[in-house]
Structures are given as C-alpha cells and as structure tokens.
Design a protein around this motif. Sequence first.
Motif, PDB file in Angstrom:
ATOM      1  N   GLU A   1       0.859  -1.189   0.000  1.00 44.00           N
ATOM      2  CA  GLU A   1       0.000   0.000   0.000  1.00 44.00           C
ATOM      3  C   GLU A   1       0.888   1.229   0.000  1.00 44.00           C
ATOM      4  O   GLU A   1       1.997   1.198   0.539  1.00 44.00           O
ATOM      5  CB  GLU A   1      -0.879   0.052   1.258  1.00 44.00           C
ATOM      6  N   CYS A   2       0.390   2.318  -0.567  1.00 39.42           N
ATOM      7  CA  CYS A   2       1.134   3.569  -0.554  1.00 39.42           C
ATOM      8  C   CYS A   2       0.152   4.728  -0.646  1.00 39.42           C
ATOM      9  O   CYS A   2      -0.724   4.739  -1.512  1.00 39.42           O
ATOM     10  CB  CYS A   2       2.122   3.607  -1.719  1.00 39.42           C
TER      11      CYS A   2
ATOM     12  N   LYS B   1       3.550   7.378   2.727  1.00 43.16           N
ATOM     13  CA  LYS B   1       3.463   6.323   3.738  1.00 43.16           C
ATOM     14  C   LYS B   1       3.247   5.007   3.003  1.00 43.16           C
ATOM     15  O   LYS B   1       2.294   4.863   2.248  1.00 43.16           O
ATOM     16  CB  LYS B   1       2.314   6.593   4.705  1.00 43.16           C
TER      17      LYS B   1
ATOM     18  N   LEU C   1       3.187   0.654   3.176  1.00 42.85           N
ATOM     19  CA  LEU C   1       3.135  -0.598   3.911  1.00 42.85           C
ATOM     20  C   LEU C   1       3.859  -1.596   3.030  1.00 42.85           C
ATOM     21  O   LEU C   1       3.479  -1.794   1.862  1.00 42.85           O
ATOM     22  CB  LEU C   1       1.699  -1.045   4.168  1.00 42.85           C
TER      23      LEU C   1
ATOM     24  N   ASP D   1       5.900  -5.496   2.583  1.00 45.44           N
ATOM     25  CA  ASP D   1       6.044  -6.883   3.015  1.00 45.44           C
ATOM     26  C   ASP D   1       7.528  -7.213   2.982  1.00 45.44           C
ATOM     27  O   ASP D   1       8.171  -7.096   1.936  1.00 45.44           O
ATOM     28  CB  ASP D   1       5.268  -7.785   2.049  1.00 45.44           C
TER      29      ASP D   1
ATOM     30  N   GLU E   1       7.376 -10.265   8.104  1.00 43.92           N
ATOM     31  CA  GLU E   1       6.580  -9.198   8.719  1.00 43.92           C
ATOM     32  C   GLU E   1       6.236  -8.127   7.699  1.00 43.92           C
ATOM     33  O   GLU E   1       6.790  -8.082   6.608  1.00 43.92           O
ATOM     34  CB  GLU E   1       7.336  -8.578   9.890  1.00 43.92           C
ATOM     35  N   LYS E   2       5.317  -7.270   8.101  1.00 45.57           N
ATOM     36  CA  LYS E   2       4.975  -6.085   7.318  1.00 45.57           C
ATOM     37  C   LYS E   2       5.432  -4.879   8.110  1.00 45.57           C
ATOM     38  O   LYS E   2       5.349  -4.862   9.338  1.00 45.57           O
ATOM     39  CB  LYS E   2       3.479  -6.039   7.041  1.00 45.57           C
ATOM     40  N   ARG E   3       5.926  -3.859   7.410  1.00 44.81           N
ATOM     41  CA  ARG E   3       6.419  -2.651   8.068  1.00 44.81           C
ATOM     42  C   ARG E   3       5.839  -1.411   7.408  1.00 44.81           C
ATOM     43  O   ARG E   3       5.575  -1.391   6.214  1.00 44.81           O
ATOM     44  CB  ARG E   3       7.945  -2.565   7.994  1.00 44.81           C
ATOM     45  N   GLN E   4       5.714  -0.367   8.238  1.00 42.80           N
ATOM     46  CA  GLN E   4       5.324   0.947   7.732  1.00 42.80           C
ATOM     47  C   GLN E   4       6.595   1.751   7.520  1.00 42.80           C
ATOM     48  O   GLN E   4       7.461   1.805   8.391  1.00 42.80           O
ATOM     49  CB  GLN E   4       4.428   1.654   8.750  1.00 42.80           C
TER      50      GLN E   4
ATOM     51  N   SER F   1       8.350   5.382  11.188  1.00 42.88           N
ATOM     52  CA  SER F   1       8.957   4.764  10.025  1.00 42.88           C
ATOM     53  C   SER F   1       9.828   3.617  10.504  1.00 42.88           C
ATOM     54  O   SER F   1      10.701   3.797  11.346  1.00 42.88           O
ATOM     55  CB  SER F   1       9.795   5.776   9.243  1.00 42.88           C
ATOM     56  N   GLN F   2       9.578   2.424   9.961  1.00 39.82           N
ATOM     57  CA  GLN F   2      10.235   1.205  10.415  1.00 39.82           C
ATOM     58  C   GLN F   2      11.254   0.692   9.397  1.00 39.82           C
ATOM     59  O   GLN F   2      11.418  -0.507   9.221  1.00 39.82           O
ATOM     60  CB  GLN F   2       9.177   0.137  10.694  1.00 39.82           C
TER      61      GLN F   2
END
Length: 94
Positions: A8-9, A20, A22, A24, A28-31, A66-67
């Motif tokens: 996603e964006c 922003k 999202l 994969d 895990e998934k990160r923002q 932000s990850q």
Amino acid sequence: MRVARVLECTRVEGSNKLLKLLVDVGAEKRQVIAGIGREYEPEGLVGKSVVLVTNLDYRKLAGLESQGMLLAAGDAEIALLTVDREIAPGAKIG
C-alpha cells in the motif's frame, strides 16, 4: 538490507514530499515513511519490489513511525532502487 514488496502507498496528509508505505518484508509487514512524493505517485509504487534498510532504529516523521528506509539514488532527481526480476519479499541483499 532486504527486498520489500510495496503493498500500500498513500500521501502523508499535509506534505507533498512524504509517502506512507506498507511493505512486506517476508516474515513481517512494516510501515515506512519516505520523502519521495515529488518523484513518485503512490499508486505507481504498489506491487514494486524495493530495497529496504531494516536494521535502523524506528524514527518518527510527521508524527508517523517509520520502520525502515528505502534506498534511492540521485541529487536533484531521485531514483528508487528496485529489483529487476521476481524475488521473494524478505530476501537478503548482500
């Protein structure tokens, strides 16, 4: 560094520079908050495989966590580093 697939964006409200995402990263998934909004439209990034720096401390940008950090190149014009063929999210880059 790992391969990450953009799921996603969206634009960060109140900013014409920040996006922003999202992503994969396999397990895990990160923002991720990235300052590439002047060069890229959010819908054009969905589905792309990008290079993500994953071993950084999380940071707050525009009040959002932000990850990770996307890798990009350039000075006046930014080019996002992408993967040129299908590879699983989370693959190590070395």
